[in-house]
Design a protein around this motif. Structure first.
Motif, PDB file in Angstrom:
ATOM      1  N   ALA A   1       0.809  -1.136   0.089  1.00 43.96           N
ATOM      2  CA  ALA A   1       0.153   0.084   0.110  1.00 43.96           C
ATOM      3  C   ALA A   1       0.945   1.015  -0.055  1.00 43.96           C
ATOM      4  N   VAL A   2       2.011   1.095   0.887  1.00 39.72           N
ATOM      5  CA  VAL A   2       2.855   2.424   0.759  1.00 39.72           C
ATOM      6  C   VAL A   2       3.498   2.666  -0.705  1.00 39.72           C
ATOM      7  N   ARG A   3       3.883   1.447  -1.358  1.00 40.58           N
ATOM      8  CA  ARG A   3       4.546   1.564  -2.824  1.00 40.58           C
ATOM      9  C   ARG A   3       3.740   2.284  -3.483  1.00 40.58           C
ATOM     10  N   GLU A   4       2.108   1.717  -3.399  1.00 40.89           N
ATOM     11  CA  GLU A   4       1.134   2.362  -4.591  1.00 40.89           C
ATOM     12  C   GLU A   4       1.057   3.812  -4.337  1.00 40.89           C
TER      13      GLU A   4
ATOM     14  N   LEU B   1       5.915   0.226 -12.597  1.00 37.94           N
ATOM     15  CA  LEU B   1       6.929   0.722 -11.837  1.00 37.94           C
ATOM     16  C   LEU B   1       7.175   0.127 -10.646  1.00 37.94           C
ATOM     17  N   LEU B   2       8.549   0.114 -10.237  1.00 39.95           N
ATOM     18  CA  LEU B   2       9.132  -0.421  -9.078  1.00 39.95           C
ATOM     19  C   LEU B   2       9.692   0.477  -8.157  1.00 39.95           C
ATOM     20  N   LEU B   3       9.945   0.015  -6.926  1.00 44.35           N
ATOM     21  CA  LEU B   3      10.913   0.965  -6.010  1.00 44.35           C
ATOM     22  C   LEU B   3      12.028   0.036  -5.676  1.00 44.35           C
ATOM     23  N   GLU B   4      13.405   0.536  -6.046  1.00 37.14           N
ATOM     24  CA  GLU B   4      14.617  -0.231  -5.837  1.00 37.14           C
ATOM     25  C   GLU B   4      15.632   0.850  -5.485  1.00 37.14           C
ATOM     26  N   ASP B   5      16.285   0.824  -4.518  1.00 32.16           N
ATOM     27  CA  ASP B   5      17.334   1.145  -4.228  1.00 32.16           C
ATOM     28  C   ASP B   5      17.105   2.922  -3.768  1.00 32.16           C
ATOM     29  N   GLY B   6      15.997   2.883  -3.466  1.00 37.14           N
ATOM     30  CA  GLY B   6      15.811   4.523  -3.098  1.00 37.14           C
ATOM     31  C   GLY B   6      15.243   5.342  -4.426  1.00 37.14           C
TER      32      GLY B   6
ATOM     33  N   ASP C   1       9.958  -1.252 -15.169  1.00 36.13           N
ATOM     34  CA  ASP C   1      10.336  -2.767 -14.983  1.00 36.13           C
ATOM     35  C   ASP C   1      11.570  -2.926 -15.833  1.00 36.13           C
ATOM     36  N   GLY C   2      11.884  -2.156 -16.887  1.00 35.52           N
ATOM     37  CA  GLY C   2      13.150  -2.230 -17.715  1.00 35.52           C
ATOM     38  C   GLY C   2      14.420  -1.497 -17.082  1.00 35.52           C
TER      39      GLY C   2
ATOM     40  N   ALA D   1      12.919   8.781 -11.217  1.00 41.95           N
ATOM     41  CA  ALA D   1      13.024   9.716 -10.076  1.00 41.95           C
ATOM     42  C   ALA D   1      13.444   9.054  -8.774  1.00 41.95           C
ATOM     43  N   SER D   2      14.095   9.714  -7.842  1.00 41.58           N
ATOM     44  CA  SER D   2      14.456   9.298  -6.651  1.00 41.58           C
ATOM     45  C   SER D   2      13.415   9.432  -5.518  1.00 41.58           C
ATOM     46  N   LEU D   3      13.202   8.703  -4.540  1.00 42.11           N
ATOM     47  CA  LEU D   3      12.192   8.712  -3.627  1.00 42.11           C
ATOM     48  C   LEU D   3      12.163  10.061  -3.081  1.00 42.11           C
TER      49      LEU D   3
END
Length: 102
Positions: free
Chosen positions: A23-26, A48-53, A58-59, A64-66
């Motif tokens: 839910a936070v990710r969304e 879209l994914l969250l990775e390493d801040g 998906d490619g 953007a950064s968080l």
């Protein structure tokens, strides 16, 4: 009902944490789409994914950064999570969903 320990507690706590994180990710991605979506079409079209801040497609393309997405905004969610429903076993066949781990 007894104590909540071992695998039962792990399953329920883990499920609640996983549900909250999703839910936070969304919510973070929704904020990013509203704030930055007009600058890059991938915000609307890619998974879209969250990775390493960072927010990445998906490619692997960094959008953007968080820190850029959230700035000083906090993300707060309050949810309830329950395991899937259970039901008694069929007395004739022995089949059924009598426990959340089955």
């Amino acid at each position: 009902a007894g104590s909540t320990s071992a695998s039962r507690q792990t399953y329920v706590t883990g499920g609640a944490v996983k549900h909250s994180c999703e839910a936070v990710r969304e919510k973070v991605l929704d904020i990013g789409r509203r704030k930055l979506g007009t600058y890059h079409p991938a915000w609307a079209t890619a998974e879209l994914l969250l990775e390493d801040g960072k927010v990445v497609t998906d490619g692997g393309e960094v959008l953007a950064s968080l820190a850029e997405v959230l700035e000083d905004q906090a993300v707060d969610v309050e949810l309830e999570w329950r395991h899937r429903p259970t039901e008694p076993f069929d007395l004739r066949t022995g089949q059924g969903n009598g426990h959340v781990q089955y």
